[in-house]
Design an enzyme around this catalytic site. Structure first.
Site, PDB file in Angstrom:
ATOM      1  N   ASP A 141       0.807  -1.212   0.000  1.00  0.00           N
ATOM      2  CA  ASP A 141       0.000   0.000   0.000  1.00  0.00           C
ATOM      3  C   ASP A 141       0.843   1.267   0.000  1.00  0.00           C
ATOM      4  O   ASP A 141       0.319   2.356  -0.231  1.00  0.00           O
ATOM      5  CB  ASP A 141      -0.935   0.003   1.218  1.00  0.00           C
ATOM      6  CG  ASP A 141      -2.330   0.477   0.866  1.00  0.00           C
ATOM      7  OD1 ASP A 141      -2.700   0.364  -0.312  1.00  0.00           O
ATOM      8  OD2 ASP A 141      -3.038   0.971   1.762  1.00  0.00           O
ATOM      9  N   ASP A 454     -12.745  -5.128   9.208  1.00  0.00           N
ATOM     10  CA  ASP A 454     -13.032  -6.539   9.423  1.00  0.00           C
ATOM     11  C   ASP A 454     -14.332  -6.721  10.201  1.00  0.00           C
ATOM     12  O   ASP A 454     -15.224  -7.472   9.790  1.00  0.00           O
ATOM     13  CB  ASP A 454     -11.866  -7.213  10.144  1.00  0.00           C
ATOM     14  CG  ASP A 454     -11.407  -6.423  11.361  1.00  0.00           C
ATOM     15  OD1 ASP A 454     -11.937  -5.327  11.606  1.00  0.00           O
ATOM     16  OD2 ASP A 454     -10.511  -6.914  12.082  1.00  0.00           O
TER      17      ASP A 454
END
Length: 588
Positions: A141, A454
Site C-alpha cells: 500500500d 473486518d
C-alpha cells in the site's frame, strides 16, 4: 468405505456449557439483588434530601449498570461453546480441490520489516496445496521500491524453499521460524544424509536471501508514497532469469500489487487495499476462496488450506456460510511480545460458533469470493447498466463474476498482454470505486464505513444471512507478532476503539440495525464489541469516586453486617473468577 467418512465433525463443550449457564443464572440473580439495594438506597437518599450522597450514588449506579449491560451482551457468546474437528486426509484428490487466492497486506517497510513480510509471503507459497491452484498476492500500500525488490528476491529463494518443503513434508512453512527449530526430515529421519545436506544448502540460501534484503534496505529508501500510479506485476514472469522453467511450472503464482494513491482521493485504509486485490485477483486467478493474512502472520501449519476445505466442501453444511476463521497465536520467535489482552477472546469464538459464527477478525480467515461480490442480491436477468453501477466500468471484471471461478488468464495467455495490463491498471486506480457500490453496506467487497473494516464487513455479511465458522486445531495454523512498544499498542487499540465507536454510535448499531436483520443473540455479540469502550467510563468512576468519599468517612457500599455485603462480595468474586477462567482457556 473411506469416501463415506465425514470430512469434519463438531461437538458442544458440555462442561463449559453447564458452567457458563449456571454462572449466568447465579451472577444475574446477584446483579438483580444489587440493583434492588441501589434503588432502595437512592430512594432513601432522595427522601432524606441528602444531597452530599446523591451524586456519588448516581455515578456508582451508572457505572454498575454499564458493567452489567456489557456482561449481559457477552452471555450469548458463552451459551453454546462448540468445537470443530476436520479430517484433511479424507478430502478428494487434488484435481477436485478448488483454487485459493492468498491476500497479504503491507504498507510501510520501516514499520513492517521486509524480512518479516517476505517470510509471510514465502510461508503462504509453501502451503500444502496443489501449486497450480494456489495464488499469492502481496498488496504494497505504500508503493515502496524496497518491497518490490524484496519480493523478487523472495521469489528466487522460494523456488528452492517450496520444493524442499514438499519433498521433506516440512511442517513450518516460514523459513525464519523453521531454522530456529530442530525439525527433522520425513518420518523423523533427521539423520538422513541427503536431508542434512539439502537442509544445510537451503539454510545457506536463506542466509544469502537475508543478506540480499539487508543490501536492498541499505541502498534503497524505505519511504512510502501517498502519490503514485498503480503497479501490478506477476513476479514469477518478471525476473528475467528463466533458467528454472521446470521449477516455475510447479510453483504457486506470486503477484505484486501497489494500488494507485492520490492525495485528493480517499484510500479507505486496509479495506480499500483488499478490494483492489479482490478485483485484480478476479482478473488473473479468480479463485472461489480467499485467505487473508496480515504481513506479520505467517502460515505455521501448511495444511491449513486443506483444513479449511474440509468445511467448504462439505455438502451437508449450509451453503449460506461465507468464512472460516482460524485460531491464531502470537510468538516470541519473531522477537515480539504476546498480545495478552486478546487471550480472553478465543473462548468467545467457540461460543459464537455455536450461534451463527464468530466475528470477522482481520486476518487468518478463509472467505468465499461470492460473499464479497454479493452476487446473491442480483437477479439472473439484471442488465449491464445496473451491474456497472454496482461493480464499476470494467466489463472484463463483470464477466469474471459470472465465469464460475474459472481463471481469466489461461496459462497460454501472457501476463504482459497490453489489454490485460490496461484492465488491471483500471481496476487498481484510485477513482474506480467512485460512483459504485464498492465498500458500501450490504453490497460489494470489504466495507468502508469504519476503520475496523473486518468487524464491519463481518457484521454486514451476517446481516445478509451468511454464516461463519471457527477452528482451533491442536497445532496453531498461524503465528504472528504483536506491537513491541506501548506506543504501538496504544495506537492500535485507539484505532480499534475509534472504529467500534463509529459503528456503535451510528445507524448501524448492532442493537438497532442488527436486530432487524439477524437473531438477537448474534446482535448482542456484535454489540458487546461495539460498546466495549464504555468500560473506561465505569472503571474511571469506580477507581475514583469510592476512594474519595471513603477518605471523608462516607462508604458507598453496604457494611459487613448487612446481608447485601454478601451480594456485592459474590458479584466481585464471580466476575473475577470467570475472567480468570476465560483467560486461562484462551492460553491453552
Amino acid at each position: 468405505m473411506e469416501k463415506s467418512l465425514p470430512i469434519n465433525d463438531w461437538h458442544v463443550r458440555k462442561t463449559h456449557l453447564v458452567i457458563n449457564r449456571l454462572h449466568a443464572f447465579l451472577h444475574g440473580t446477584a446483579l438483580l439483588a444489587l440493583f434492588y439495594y441501589r434503588l432502595t438506597s437512592l430512594t432513601e437518599i432522595i427522601e432524606n434530601k441528602d444531597t452530599a450522597l446523591l451524586l456519588p450514588y448516581v455515578l456508582i449506579f451508572i457505572s454498575e449498570l454499564i458493567l452489567s449491560f456489557i456482561w449481559l451482551l457477552s452471555q450469548p457468546s458463552k451459551w453454546k461453546p462448540t468445537v470443530r474437528t476436520v479430517y484433511p486426509e479424507r478430502l478428494p484428490g487434488d484435481e477436485k480441490l478448488p483454487s485459493i487466492d492468498v491476500f497479504v497486506c503491507t504498507a510501510d517497510p520501516s514499520k513492517e520489516p521486509c524480512l518479516e513480510v517476505m517470510n509471510t509471503v514465502i510461508s503462504a507459497m509453501a502451503l500444502d496445496y496443489p501449486p497450480d491452484k494456489l495464488h499469492v498476492y502481496l498488496s504494497d500500500d505504500g508503493g515502496s521500491l524496497v518491497t518490490f525488490q524484496a519480493i523478487k528476491q523472495a521469489w528466487r529463494f522460494s523456488k528452492f524453499w517450496v520444493p524442499f518443503c514438499r519433498k521433506y513434508k516440512v511442517k513450518i512453512g516460514c523459513p525464519e521460524a523453521y531454522f530456529l527449530t530442530d525439525e527433522s526430515g520425513p518420518d523423523g529421519k533427521c539423520s538422513s544424509s541427503q536431508f542434512v545436506i539439502e537442509k544445510k544448502a537451503i539454510q545457506k540460501r536463506y542466509e544469502e536471501f537475508k543478506d540480499s534484503l539487508e543490501e536492498i534496505v541499505a541502498k534503497t529508501t524505505t519511504s512510502v508514497s501517498r502519490d503514485h500510479p498503480p503497479a501490478i506485476e506477476v513476479i514469477s514472469h518478471a525476473n528475467g532469469d528463466r533458467t528454472d522453467t521446470d521449477k516455475e511450472e510447479h510453483m504457486p503464482l506470486l503477484v505484486y500489487v501497489a494500488r494507485e494513491k492520490r492525495p485528493s482521493q480517499p484510500h479507505n485504509f486496509k479495506a480499500g487495499a483488499l478490494n483492489v486485490l479482490l478485483r485484480v485477483s478476479a482478473m488473473i486467478s479468480n479463485s472461489p476462496y480467499i485467505l487473508v493474512l496480515d504481513c506479520d502472520m505467517y502460515c505455521n501449519d501448511p495444511s491449513s488450506a486443506r483444513q479449511a476445505m474440509c468445511l467448504h466442501l462439505d455438502p451437508k453444511l449450509s451453503q449460506s456460510w461465507d468464512l472460516f476463521s482460524f485460531h491464531r497465536n502470537f510468538t516470541t520467535s519473531v522477537k515480539r511480545i504476546s498480545m495478552m489482552e486478546l487471550r480472553y477472546i478465543w473462548p468467545r469464538w467457540e461460543g459464537l460458533d455455536g450461534l451463527r459464527g464468530p466475528v470477522l477478525s482481520g486476518t487468518c480467515f478463509y472467505i468465499k469470493r461470492e460473499a464479497l461480490h454479493g452476487t446473491k442480491k442480483f437477479q439472473e436477468d439484471v442488465d449491464l447498466v445496473q451491474l456497472k453501477k454496482c461493480f464499476g466500468t470494467s466489463n472484463e471484471f463483470i464477466k469474471s463474476i459470472y465465469r464460475n471461478y474459472k481463471p481469466n488468464c489461461p496459462k497460454e495467455r501472457s501476463f504482459s498482454d497490453d489489454a490485460l495490463q490496461k484492465e488491471l491498471q483500471l481496476l487498481a486506480s484510485c477513482r474506480y470505486d467512485n460512483d459504485t457500490k464498492w465498500g458500501k453496506r450490504q453490497v460489494v467487497g470489504f466495507r468502508y464505513f469504519a476503520v475496523v473494516e473486518d468487524y464491519f464487513t463481518g457484521f454486514n455479511l451476517h446481516c445478509e444471512g451468511w454464516i461463519s465458522m471457527y477452528l482451533q486445531p491442536s497445532r496453531s495454523a498461524f503465528l504472528g507478532a504483536s506491537p513491541i512498544s506501548l506506543n504501538e499498542l496504544l495506537v492500535q487499540n485507539t484505532r480499534w476503539y475509534v472504529g467500534l465507536n463509529q459503528v456503535a454510535m451510528s445507524r448501524f448499531s448492532p442493537l438497532v440495525y442488527g436486530l432487524l436483520r439477524m437473531p438477537i443473540s448474534q446482535s448482542m455479540c456484535y454489540a458487546e464489541f461495539a460498546y466495549s469502550s464504555l468500560y473506561f467510563l465505569a472503571l474511571y468512576i469506580l477507581a475514583v469516586i469510592p476512594q474519595l468519599f471513603l477518605v471523608r468517612g462516607i462508604s458507598l457500599y453496604p457494611e459487613v453486617s448487612s446481608p447485601f455485603f454478601v451480594v456485592f462480595s459474590f458479584v466481585f468474586l464471580s466476575a473475577n473468577s470467570m475472567s480468570k477462567r476465560s483467560f486461562r482457556l484462551g492460553t491453552q
